[in-house]
Design an enzyme around this catalytic site. Structure first.
Site, PDB file in Angstrom:
ATOM      1  N   SER A  33       2.171  -4.919  -0.447  1.00  0.00           N
ATOM      2  CA  SER A  33       2.691  -3.557  -0.575  1.00  0.00           C
ATOM      3  C   SER A  33       4.213  -3.534  -0.464  1.00  0.00           C
ATOM      4  CB  SER A  33       2.081  -2.658   0.512  1.00  0.00           C
ATOM      5  OG  SER A  33       0.691  -2.562   0.375  1.00  0.00           O
ATOM      6  N   GLY A  75      -2.944  -2.081  -9.514  1.00  0.00           N
ATOM      7  CA  GLY A  75      -2.979  -0.633  -9.429  1.00  0.00           C
ATOM      8  C   GLY A  75      -1.726  -0.072  -8.790  1.00  0.00           C
ATOM      9  N   SER A  93      -3.858   8.440   0.570  1.00  0.00           N
ATOM     10  CA  SER A  93      -3.590   7.302  -0.307  1.00  0.00           C
ATOM     11  C   SER A  93      -2.102   7.038  -0.354  1.00  0.00           C
ATOM     12  CB  SER A  93      -4.113   7.580  -1.718  1.00  0.00           C
ATOM     13  OG  SER A  93      -3.581   6.643  -2.645  1.00  0.00           O
ATOM     14  N   ASP A 116      -8.409  -1.949   2.522  1.00  0.00           N
ATOM     15  CA  ASP A 116      -8.427  -3.232   1.814  1.00  0.00           C
ATOM     16  C   ASP A 116      -9.146  -4.326   2.596  1.00  0.00           C
ATOM     17  OD1 ASP A 116      -7.103  -2.332  -0.437  1.00  0.00           O
ATOM     18  OD2 ASP A 116      -5.116  -2.835   0.333  1.00  0.00           O
ATOM     19  N   LYS A 143     -11.788   0.237  -6.706  1.00  0.00           N
ATOM     20  CA  LYS A 143     -10.795  -0.825  -6.538  1.00  0.00           C
ATOM     21  C   LYS A 143     -10.924  -1.801  -7.710  1.00  0.00           C
ATOM     22  CE  LYS A 143      -8.747   0.228  -2.594  1.00  0.00           C
ATOM     23  NZ  LYS A 143      -7.276   0.332  -2.465  1.00  0.00           N
ATOM     24  N   ARG A 160     -16.318  -2.386  -4.744  1.00  0.00           N
ATOM     25  CA  ARG A 160     -16.446  -3.322  -3.621  1.00  0.00           C
ATOM     26  C   ARG A 160     -17.648  -3.035  -2.729  1.00  0.00           C
ATOM     27  NH1 ARG A 160      -9.925  -3.950  -2.312  1.00  0.00           N
ATOM     28  NH2 ARG A 160      -9.569  -5.522  -3.943  1.00  0.00           N
TER      29      ARG A 160
END
Length: 450
Positions: A40, A112, A186, A336, A363, A367
């Site tokens: 990130s 993404g 988010s 995550d 994702k 998942r």
């Protein structure tokens, strides 16, 4: 380490299979590990460096495929970025609002983060036209969550399925500031809108139902943006019109990558690992809290601050895990890490419930479905829920042929599960791990003691 524990095979279609053999004498995990730089933070350092005036120097950049996609996109729009490496990357920015109209389609690959954050930047660059796409996985991931608020700012964006899927076309223009009440917590949505707000005339605010990771806020402030954070209302406000200036950025180790070793160290008998220089930003440490609830023996050592981000060394030892419920406001802080937490739950006593995590459905893969299917192949008791999983631990796993579905976190999670599975496990399409952790297999081989 016995050379028979792990092998890597190349299939005819050039995909890789990771083969893990559980030997009769058993294994343990020992050693010190440096994990890749935080993904990130790596993305944001490249982006803000490109938008800033002057030079930005980045130490510890993640060398995975996703940051390479970000670098490639911004190079195509005029930023000068030195060859990517983990020692030092130099970004010569061209100033906020000065990105060039690219002559070709921008490709975000599998990332993404690249695509969603970049949309806010592109939409706010007047009189320029952009087209963005990604790989087959990214082209089916929902973009409406950022397109709709950008359209409220009067952005012009077109794409498939009512402007919700890439490829997307963007006609940049002067945007208006808004106060956006996000229906989901988010960091990608929040960051996209804040980046768009950098070039508006006024204040752009994002309010979330729960606090998501705050790397953008920290870095925007460091680069000189006019930013206000109100934790009580879970709101962030950026005032447009202020220039950004190049900075020196030190990227800490990615806690999402460290999570695989934390769970491995906790579930493999007689293990002790130290993961060094890991970012422990409080908006990212939900995985530590979840593992603490499960009774994992984890200690934070050498706690310090590096370039505005809290950092620590994490020591983990084998422990007897117990079940827990993972839900609510903690979910955005460990979204995550849920695939590897599902592996921990398989080896915990009792039934672990993971819910409020429907975000996992969109994702790099679904998942929830994929982890339930693949762990069940190995003998785990996993029930798929609409927004999570119910996992009853304590059933021994048996080696099986499993598949990553080209999802990096699935590939690594299944490899960790295989360490405690009797017999031979083959993780197909294991090359997906290189998206965020190119050296995962080599690191695993180094810490195995048999």
């Amino acid at each position: 380490m016995s050379p028979s524990v792990i092998t890597v095979e190349t299939k005819e279609d050039v995909s890789l299979s990771l083969v893990i053999n559980q030997i009769s004498s058993g294994i343990s995990l020992q050693g010190r590990i440096l994990v890749p730089g935080d993904k990130s933070i790596s993305h944001r350092a490249l982006m803000l460096g490109a938008l800033a005036q002057g030079e930005t120097k980045i130490q510890g950049l993640l060398l995975g495929e996703d940051p390479r996609s970000t670098a490639s996109c911004f190079q195509a729009m005029g930023a000068k970025i030195s060859p990517l490496n983990s020692e030092m990357v130099t970004v010569t920015g061209i100033g906020l609002g000065n990105l060039l109209e690219p002559i070709d389609i921008l490709n975000a690959g599998n990332s993404g983060t690249t695509l969603r954050l970049m949309l806010g930047i592109l939409a706010s660059h007047p009189a320029r036209f952009f087209t963005v796409t990604g790989d087959s996985s990214l082209r089916v991931r929902p973009m409406s969550r950022v397109v709709k608020p950008l359209q409220q700012m009067e952005a012009q964006i077109w794409g498939r399925k009512d402007n919700s899927l890439a490829p997307l076309a963007i006609q940049g223009k002067v945007l208006k500031p808004i106060h956006y009440h996000s229906p989901i917590a988010s960091a990608q949505v929040k960051s996209c809108i804040l980046l768009a707000g950098l070039m508006t005339d006024g204040k752009t605010t994002v309010t979330e139902p729960a606090i998501s990771r705050d790397h953008s806020e920290r870095m925007l402030r460091a680069f000189g943006a006019d930013l206000e954070v109100d934790p009580d209302s879970k709101s962030v406000t950026v005032t447009g019109g202020k220039s950004l200036h190049g900075q020196n950025v030190i990227v800490p180790g990615d806690i999402s990558s460290a999570a695989f070793w934390l769970v491995a160290g906790a579930i493999v008998p007689n293990s002790e690992l130290v993961i060094e220089n890991v970012g422990v930003n409080p908006t990212r440490t939900g995985v530590l809290e979840a593992l603490e609830m499960m009774g994992a023996d984890i200690e934070l050592q050498n706690q310090r601050e590096v370039a505005g981000e809290p950092v620590a060394d994490l020591r983990v030892r084998t422990s007897k895990l117990k079940s827990c419920t993972i839900s609510g406001d903690i979910i955005p802080r460990l979204i995550d890490e849920i695939p590897i937490l599902a592996v921990a739950a398989v080896f915990a006593e009792g039934t672990t419930i993971i819910k409020d995590a429907e975000e996992l459905r969109v994702k790099e893969s679904d998942r929830i479905a994929v982890m339930a299917q693949q762990l069940t192949k190995m003998g785990a008791k996993v029930t798929e829920l609409p927004d999570g999983m119910e996992i009853t631990g304590g059933t021994p796993l048996t080696g099986s042929d499993v598949d990553s579905h080209t999802d990096h976190r699935i590939a690594m999670s299944l490899a960790i599960a295989a360490l405690n599975a009797k017999g031979t496990t083959t993780v197909n399409r294991a090359e997906a791990a290189s998206i965020s952790y190119p050296d995962f297999t080599n690191t695993l081989q180094k810490i195995i003691v048999s």
